[in-house]
Write an enzyme that holds these catalytic residues in place. Sequence first.
Site, PDB file in Angstrom:
ATOM      1  N   LEU A 165      -5.584 -11.619  -0.473  1.00  0.00           N
ATOM      2  CA  LEU A 165      -5.664 -10.693   0.647  1.00  0.00           C
ATOM      3  C   LEU A 165      -6.248  -9.350   0.244  1.00  0.00           C
ATOM      4  O   LEU A 165      -6.448  -8.482   1.075  1.00  0.00           O
ATOM      5  CB  LEU A 165      -4.262 -10.466   1.208  1.00  0.00           C
ATOM      6  CG  LEU A 165      -3.700 -11.665   1.978  1.00  0.00           C
ATOM      7  CD1 LEU A 165      -2.240 -11.445   2.296  1.00  0.00           C
ATOM      8  CD2 LEU A 165      -4.476 -11.890   3.262  1.00  0.00           C
ATOM      9  N   ARG A 166      -6.522  -9.192  -1.066  1.00  0.00           N
ATOM     10  CA  ARG A 166      -6.953  -7.884  -1.528  1.00  0.00           C
ATOM     11  C   ARG A 166      -8.240  -7.435  -0.841  1.00  0.00           C
ATOM     12  O   ARG A 166      -8.396  -6.270  -0.487  1.00  0.00           O
ATOM     13  CB  ARG A 166      -7.148  -7.924  -3.036  1.00  0.00           C
ATOM     14  CG  ARG A 166      -7.006  -6.572  -3.664  1.00  0.00           C
ATOM     15  CD  ARG A 166      -7.131  -6.665  -5.149  1.00  0.00           C
ATOM     16  NE  ARG A 166      -5.859  -6.833  -5.801  1.00  0.00           N
ATOM     17  CZ  ARG A 166      -5.680  -7.594  -6.870  1.00  0.00           C
ATOM     18  NH1 ARG A 166      -6.670  -8.260  -7.394  1.00  0.00           N
ATOM     19  NH2 ARG A 166      -4.498  -7.686  -7.407  1.00  0.00           N
ATOM     20  N   GLY A 167      -9.140  -8.379  -0.646  1.00  0.00           N
ATOM     21  CA  GLY A 167     -10.431  -8.064  -0.037  1.00  0.00           C
ATOM     22  C   GLY A 167     -10.255  -7.514   1.362  1.00  0.00           C
ATOM     23  O   GLY A 167     -10.781  -6.451   1.710  1.00  0.00           O
ATOM     24  N   THR A 208      -8.624  -4.039   1.351  1.00  0.00           N
ATOM     25  CA  THR A 208      -9.528  -2.978   0.934  1.00  0.00           C
ATOM     26  C   THR A 208     -10.558  -2.706   2.020  1.00  0.00           C
ATOM     27  O   THR A 208     -10.886  -1.557   2.303  1.00  0.00           O
ATOM     28  CB  THR A 208     -10.259  -3.375  -0.357  1.00  0.00           C
ATOM     29  OG1 THR A 208      -9.317  -3.871  -1.263  1.00  0.00           O
ATOM     30  CG2 THR A 208     -10.988  -2.197  -0.939  1.00  0.00           C
TER      31      THR A 208
END
Lengths: 338, 623
Positions: free
Chosen positions: A275-277, A280
């Site tokens: 889920l980092r993408g 961010t």
Amino acid sequence: MFPFAAIVGQDQMKLALSIAAVDPSIGGVLVFGDRGTGKSTAVRALAAVLPDIETADCPYHCDPARPDEGCELCRSRAESQIPQKTEAMRVPVVDLPLGATEDRIAGSLDLERALSAGEKRFEPGLLAKAHRGFLYIDEINLLEDHLVDLLLDVAASGENVVEREGLSVRHPARFVLIGSGNPEEGELRPQLLDRFGLSVEVRTPQDLATRIQVVKRRDAFERDPAGFAAEYEAANAEVRDAILAARRRLRGVAVPDATLEKAAQLSIRLGTDGLRGELTLMRAARALAALSGDAVVGWSHLAALAPLALSHRLRRDPLDEAGSTTRVERAVGELAAA
Amino acid sequence: MAPLRPAAANDSALSARSETATAGAALWREALSAIAVFAVDPRIGLRLAARAGPVRAAALQVLHALLSDDIPVRKMPAGISEAALLGGLDLAASLHTGQPVLENGLIADTDGGVLVAAMAERMTQEAAGLVSLALDRRHISIERDGVSREIPARIGLVALDEGMEPDEAPPENLCERLGLWISLEGADPRGAADGGLDAEAIASARNFLASVRPNDGTIETICQAAMAFGIVSLRAPHLAIRTACAAAALGGRLSPSSGDVETAIRMVLLPRAVTMPPMPEAQDDAHDEPDDDGDHDDEQPSSPDDPAPEPEAPRDDSEIQPSQDMTVETAAASLPADLLASLAAMMRPPLARAGAGRSGSFAKRARRGRVVGTRQGDPRRDRLDLLATLRTAAPWQAIRRAERAPGAPPRLLEMRMSDIRVRRHRGKAETATIFCVDASGSAALARLAEAKGAVERILAECYVRRDRVALVAFRGTRADVLLTETKSLTRAKRSLAALPAGGGTPLASGILAALDLARSSAKEGRTPLMALLTDGRANIGRDGAAGRPQAMANAKEAARAVRACGIAALVIDLSQRPSAEARQIAADMGATYLALPRADSRALSEAVAAAPRGGDAARTRRP
């Protein structure tokens, strides 16, 4: 200092840096590209644009307004309500030279004290110096993996923990990590790539006119640094005002569900891991909205930032010819049409 | 007829000798003017490629003579520590006196002067990074007792580059910041005039420099030339402009003349050239027939100043390193013809490209990995082993106390530098896979695509394992190193895609070229593996002559040389049916043999991963 506003072109890099300045929690910027494209100039110039920070009288130049986020000394002073002396200092830009040891980066036993006074004292490293500023690493792709790992860990947690040589130290280290390098000389491991917030590819300008302009400005600057800086002072002030205004607006910018859904769709389409993408992308889009004075994050913000926030997170066959930026742009185009 | 011959031969020998003498003198003059330019504006920086010897000593003497006495000139050894560069604690002195003794940093000491880096090709990355930072920022930051200070460090750097192998060069980030790249090879100072310059002339040129301004034409021409040479970085044209201005200041001109611009292009841009601009004449007919030697000579503009016309070298270079982007090339095509012509006149083989920097024994000293023991050392470079240090110091305490001067304050512990122990680590050895690909017509033509596929597959695996790869291809009459050792997949892919095929099979040359790479890799502390992809049917000998028996004999010799050096190898047979020749070569090499028809790409990459590696003591000793 070369004025930020005088940098010719390199819009993506300038955008990524400005966004990181508005919201440092974005998680670092990776700048990959040719040598001599003004990467380190841009970082330094941006820091110089920002207004001085107010610092507490402690080894880590903590923020006196937020003692709870400060170092041990600041917190104990706040608890016992000892008034702080404050000072102003420039936003720090710390260079991490290639070949720096872990000791020098994280801090270590102060040998001088240990020898002269027999006192066990912690000597803060580069991470402490970079607190509340920028940590710039040229040729990050040549840095040893375990050091990159350490840097990313501290950048993400905002805290440096040192347990060695009988020392046990914990201090705040919140900085914007900026790594640069030339992919021709070796790539960064995908595991590390993913942990950077934004990534930009910089290239030297390909047309003669722009190249001439870059070289001319550099020459004019070196001939008369003060006069050149004065010429761009007004433009630099505009950049500063925009960033400061965006910081104030940031909390008020709304992210509607529809936009969140779009960001999720984009990530699914590109098959980015985790889920980092998405997270961010959403944060960066919010910072961009704040920068451009919009109250709501919309599709245009997502589309503009998708290549910066996602292109380095694509799971890729290392031999795939199509550039990842192209793939992101294609996905954005498809989603816009859908 | 008969008596005439020796006379004619004599004549030409004489003229050849006098020609080399003039060429040597011309190179020396060129070096002198570069040194003069540097003396006027040391910020430009100088990379002086030369082995230690009388010629280099003479050049440095000229530099000393041109700098007035108030300009400090300091020498920087290759293995300098960070503390010595930036200033810090003098550990030995501090331990001896029991008081912190500070040493001044070399960079700050050299402020306003010239730093001469000896054996720059062995400079550590650490040192190169610090010096680069000082060159960029013109000051260094020092932290002491929580106080940061910025100390001016306006230095000019001379990097003495003694690199002899093509892969030996000063660190690239440093070379990038040095403007003048001069080689003293072949330069002959004997009987040369000193150029009529002295410290006084340089000092007045320095003063005059402030009033020299580059006009727009100068900037444009230099930017155009940089583009035509395929130079990506914008630092190069910037440094070239400084050079042109310094040259103008030497001549007392208010703005650089066309001669000054040419000097700058020759000294700054040309040695960095990645591609040579296409020549106006070359576009018509000459390009299609590279074998036609007659045409070559006509192509070269007859210029008396041309130091060493080598039409072959630059063209090969552009073949090996395909231009980085088409736009640069097309832009070059639109350059004014007279500029191109003058660039052509300046052509010469470029100076070795900058390298990743060698750090000699320092790099081999791992800083992490398994702890395998302790040794004497500097705790600022390696991790201190406190217990071992105390253990070493303990037995000496009584003696040292007795030795102390009476009246000196008593100390809890008498420590000496020699007591200090640091941890020794064993790092994971890096591996390098050297591909040696048969691109000849015989069998490879049909199977080259498969061979490429196999190499790509192995490359992908190497990428995952962070191995280094290198690529050698042989075809026609010789072998080419398409790619020196790299971790960059982008570059490996590109050079593989550009691999042409056809021609004879100079197997021996291919093996020897790969062996060279493998040996230098082993020298750097890595473990190399040679992967030879061939059908084994050599028909071109080492000397480039056709003839199967000789070629096979050479190939076998080369294969045995690989075995003698203890380099691990893998032979992948490219022929349709397993060939006896390839099997024989594998046997001579002591290599694992694999036939491609039976090996799918997966089996191949597994074979590479599993192949026994050379460099291990046991294998190296093998006869």
